[in-house]
Scaffold this motif. Structure first.
Motif, short mmCIF file in Angstrom:
data_model
loop_
_atom_site.label_atom_id
_atom_site.label_comp_id
_atom_site.label_asym_id
_atom_site.label_seq_id
_atom_site.Cartn_x
_atom_site.Cartn_y
_atom_site.Cartn_z
N SER B 124 0.79 -1.21 0.03
CA SER B 124 -0.07 -0.15 0.06
C SER B 124 0.79 1.09 0.13
N ILE B 146 -7.90 0.68 -0.12
CA ILE B 146 -7.91 1.64 1.17
C ILE B 146 -7.39 3.22 0.83
N LEU B 173 -12.97 -5.55 4.47
CA LEU B 173 -12.60 -4.46 5.39
C LEU B 173 -11.05 -4.72 5.81
N VAL B 175 -7.16 -5.90 5.92
CA VAL B 175 -5.98 -5.75 4.99
C VAL B 175 -6.15 -7.23 4.41
N LYS B 329 -11.40 9.91 2.53
CA LYS B 329 -10.48 9.24 3.68
C LYS B 329 -11.39 8.98 5.07
N ARG B 332 -12.17 6.14 6.83
CA ARG B 332 -11.12 5.11 7.55
C ARG B 332 -11.55 5.45 9.00
#
Lengths: 305, 332
Positions: B124, B146, B173, B175, B329, B332
Motif C-alpha cells: 500500500s 484503502i 474490510l 487488509v 478518507k 477510515r
C-alpha cells in the motif's frame, strides 16, 4: 533458548510504558525486548522521545533491544518514520513488519516480524538471502509448518521465533475500529484506544466472548498459551519464544516461561503456574495444533487423559 | 489516460466464456485447490478446463490471469509449483502472486513469465511496491481498497509498474493477506487454504423468539429479527457488542458492496491501468450484466463521451453500495 518480549501493541501512556519497561529491565528474565509502535502511527509522538532512555536502561540490564517497524504503512509520516527507523543510525537491530521496511533494510542484517507473511521455507530462504537473520513467524502457522521452517532456518543459519503467550494478531485494517465504536473516524479519534490498555472486548450478540479491538488491529480474545508445546519447540529447533505484552504481571509470566525453556520445570507445571496467575482471560493453542485458533487443545487433551 | 483494461472474474469455465463474450479484456481464474483465494466447492478450473479456457480467451483476444494468490504453508509448497508450471504450459498471460517464495520461484523457473502482485500482498506504499518490483520484476500491482483517488494519483507517479484497482463487488474490510479471523473461528485459513467463512462451518439457526442467528463455527456473527433478511455470516460484516455499544453494532463494516462506477473517469485520469471486478463466486448472469455495463462505461469515457452508468444496485450485497475509502478518507 532466547526468550523475547514483543512490542506493546496497545496505546499505553508514556508513564505506563516507562514503568513497565523499568520493571522488565529489573526483574523479567527475557533476553530480547522489541520496542516501538507497530499498530498506529498517531500514537508514536506520545512516547517515542522516551525510547532511547528505555532502550539504554534495558541494555544496561543485559537485554538485547530490537526496534519493530509499523505493520501498516500508507501515509507520508508513516513512510518517513519507517525510513528513519531503518536507517539504523543508533546501531540497533530492526524488525521489519512491512515490505516498505524491507526495501530499506535489504542487504543489511535485520529481523523479520510476525506481521510479515513468512509461511514457507522458500520465502524464508529468499529473505535470508537479502539479509534477514531472524524470523518471528505468523501466529496462525501450525506446528507442521513450524517444524519445516525451523529445520530450514538451521540450514540457513537464521533464528526462528514463535509467539507462546499473549493475544494473537488476527487482522489489520486501514480503518480504526476503536474510533468507529465511538462514532469517530481515524483522523478525529481523540485517542480513545487509550481507554482500553488490554484492548476493547467484542462479544457476540448472544454474549459470548469473541474478539478484541485495538485500533486498526483485531486480536484474539484469548491469550495464546503454548507452554505445553515448548519442549517440542526445543526439539524442533525453534530458537526464540515470544511473549506478547498484556496488561498483566508480565514479569511473573516471563519467569514461568524462563523456567520452562531452561528445562527447570515441565509443561504441566508451567501450565499450572500460568493458571494460578488467574489472569481472567481464557487460554488458546488451536493454531499450533492446526485447529480453530480460539480452541485450547492441550487442556482438553489433559482433561480427557 | 490509460487503456483501462477490464479484468473480470471467471469462477468457472462457463463464466470465463461469458465474461469474454461480454467484453472483458482479461479474466482471472484459479485451479481447484488452495493455490487461489477463492477455494470454494464447485468453483475453479481443472487443468484441462484451464487449457481450454486460455485457448478460448486468446481466440477472442482476451487475456487470462492465473490467480496463485495464497500463501503456501511450509511443507506444501509443491502444490503451488505444480499450479505455476501448468499455468506456464498453458500460456497464461500473467500470474497473480502474493507469496514472496512463490514469486521468487516463478521468476527463477519461468523467467519470462509476467507477474502481477495480488492485493493479498497488501502493498500500500510506494516503498512496498518498489520492493516487489525490484525483487520479482512485478509488472502490475493490485492496490488494497484503502486509498483515495488523490492518493492513487500520487502513488502512480512514484512507482515503476502498472496499477490495478477494484471497481465493483465485495468490499473486504481487513487488509487482505493479513487476516486470520476465519482460521480463529473455524480452523481453515484464508491465507493458507484460500477460504473465507467456509460454507461447511456456516449455520442459520432459528431461535425460539423467531429471530435468525447466523453462525460461523462456534460463534454467532449476526442476529436478525423475524422480518429481516439474514445475510451470509462473514466475520468482518457481523454485529457484535462492545462495552460502549451494548445493543450491538457493525463493529467493522455493514454488509455492503463496493461500486466505483461513478469514480471511473477520475480513476482513469489518475493513471489506473486496469479495473478489477470482484466475484468469482457469482453467477454467469451477474458476470454478464456487470461486465457489459463496465465495458460500455469504459468505452464511452475513452471515446470522450459521458458514460451511461447502469444501475448496478440490484447486484450489490444487501442492495447497499459504498465508494469506501476511494471517495473520502473519512471512511477510515
Amino acid at each position: 533458548m532466547e526468550l523475547t518480549l514483543g512490542p506493546i501493541p496497545f496505546h499505553w501512556s508514556a508513564e505506563a510504558r516507562r514503568d513497565f519497561y523499568a520493571r522488565i529491565a529489573d526483574e523479567a528474565p527475557v533476553d530480547t525486548v522489541y520496542l516501538g509502535e507497530v499498530i498506529c502511527s498517531k500514537r508514536a509522538p506520545f512516547f517515542e522521545a522516551d525510547l532511547p532512555e528505555i532502550a539504554d536502561r534495558l541494555e544496561r540490564a543485559g537485554k538485547r533491544v530490537v526496534f519493530s517497524s509499523l505493520a501498516e504503512i500508507m501515509l507520508k509520516r508513516e513512510r518517513k518514520a519507517t525510513e528513519g527507523l531503518c536507517a539504523g543510525e543508533d546501531g540497533r537491530e530492526v524488525e521489519a513488519n512491512n515490505a516498505a521496511a524491507l526495501l530499506h533494510l535489504s542487504g543489511r542484517p535485520h529481523r523479520v516480524g510476525p506481521y510479515m507473511n513468512v509461511y514457507n521455507e522458500e520465502t524464508m530462504a529468499f529473505l535470508a538471502g537479502r539479509g534477514a537473520t531472524h524470523f518471528a513467524l505468523p501466529a496462525e502457522l501450525p506446528r507442521a509448518s513450524v517444524a519445516v521452517l525451523a529445520a530450514r532456518s538451521k540450514a540457513l543459519g537464521v533464528g526462528t521465533e514463535v509467539q507462546v503467550f499473549g493475544r494473537a494478531s488476527l487482522a489489520l485494517s486501514a480503518r480504526c475500529y476503536h474510533a468507529r465504536a465511538h462514532g469517530r473516524t481515524k483522523d478525529n479519534c481523540q485517542f480513545v484506544c487509550e481507554e482500553d490498555p488490554d484492548g476493547m472486548d467484542l462479544d457476540t450478540m448472544d454474549g459470548k466472548a469473541f474478539l478484541i479491538v485495538n485500533g486498526i488491529q483485531t486480536m484474539s480474545r484469548s491469550y495464546v498459551n503454548l507452554s505445553g508445546a515448548v519442549p517440542d519447540m526445543v526439539t524442533l529447533g525453534v530458537t526464540a519464544l515470544r511473549l506478547g505484552p498484556q496488561k498483566q504481571d508480565m514479569v511473573a509470566v516471563a519467569k514461568v516461561f524462563r523456567l520452562l525453556a531452561d528445562g527447570e520445570i515441565g509443561p504441566d507445571d508451567a501450565g499450572a503456574r500460568l493458571d494460578a496467575l488467574e489472569l481472567g482471560v481464557p487460554f488458546s493453542d488451536g493454531f499450533w495444533h492446526g485447529e480453530a485458533g480460539y480452541r485450547r487443545i492441550a487442556h482438553a487433551a489433559a482433561a480427557g487423559a | 489516460m490509460t487503456t483501462a483494461e477490464l479484468v473480470c472474474p471467471a469462477g468457472t469455465p462457463a463464466a470465463l466464456r461469458t465474461a469474454v463474450d461480454a467484453g472483458a479484456d482479461a479474466v482471472y481464474c484459479g485451479f481447484q485447490n488452495a493455490t487461489n483465494a477463492r477455494n470454494f466447492p464447485g468453483l475453479n478450473f481443472t487443468p484441462d478446463e484451464m487449457a481450454e479456457g486460455v485457448a478460448y480467451a486468446h481466440r477472442k483476444g482476451a487475456k487470462v490471469l492465473l490467480a496463485l494468490n495464497t500463501f503456501p504453508p511450509a511443507g506444501k509448497f509443491g502444490l503451488w509449483q505444480e499450479a505455476a508450471d501448468l499455468g506456464a504450459k498453458y500460456g497464461v498471460d500473467a500470474m497473480i502472486v502474493a507469496d514472496m517464495g512463490v514469486a521468487d520461484w516463478i521468476r527463477r523457473t519461468h523467467p519470462g513469465q509476467r507477474l502481477h502482485l495480488s492485493v493479498q500482498a497488501a502493498a500500500s506504499s510506494p516503498e512496498a511496491i518498489r520492493y516487489y518490483v525490484e525483487a520479482f520484476d512485478i509488472k502490475r500491482v493490485v492496490l488494497p481498497r484503502i486509498l483515495t483517488v488523490p492518493e492513487i494519483r500520487a502513488l502512480a507517479a512514484e512507482i515503476p509498474c502498472e496499477i490495478e484497482t477494484f471497481i465493483f463487488g465485495n468490499h473486504g474490510l481487513m487488509v487482505e493477506g493479513r487476516c486470520s479471523l476465519t482460521n480463529y473461528a473455524t480452523g481453515l485459513s484464508t491465507n493458507m487454504d484460500g477460504v473465507c467463512s467456509p460454507a461447511n462451518d456456516v449455520e442459520y439457526r432459528r431461535e425460539a423468539d423467531g429471530s435468525m442467528s447466523t453462525r460461523l463455527g462456534a460463534f454467532t456473527i449476526d442476529r436478525f429479527a423475524p422480518d429481516e433478511t439474514a445475510g451470509y455470516p462473514t466475520i468482518c460484516k457481523g454485529r457484535y457488542r462492545a462495552p460502549c455499544q451494548p445493543d450491538g453494532y457493525y463493529a467493522f463494516e455493514e454488509p455492503i458492496s463496493l461500486n466505483l462506477s461513478r469514480l471511473l473517469p477520475d480513476l482513469m485520469a489518475a493513471g489506473v491501468h486496469a479495473f478489477k471486478i470482484e466475484g468469482r463466486q457469482r453467477s454467469r448472469a451477474y458476470v454478464r450484466q456487470v461486465v457489459a455495463a463496465f465495458r460500455a462505461a469504459v468505452d464511452a469515457i475513452r471515446a470522450g463521451r459521458e458514460p451511461e452508468l447502469a444501475n448496478l444496485l440490484a447486484l450489490t450485497e444487501g442492495q447497499k453500495e459504498t465508494q469506501g475509502a476511494f471517495k473520502t478518507k473519512t471512511w477510515r
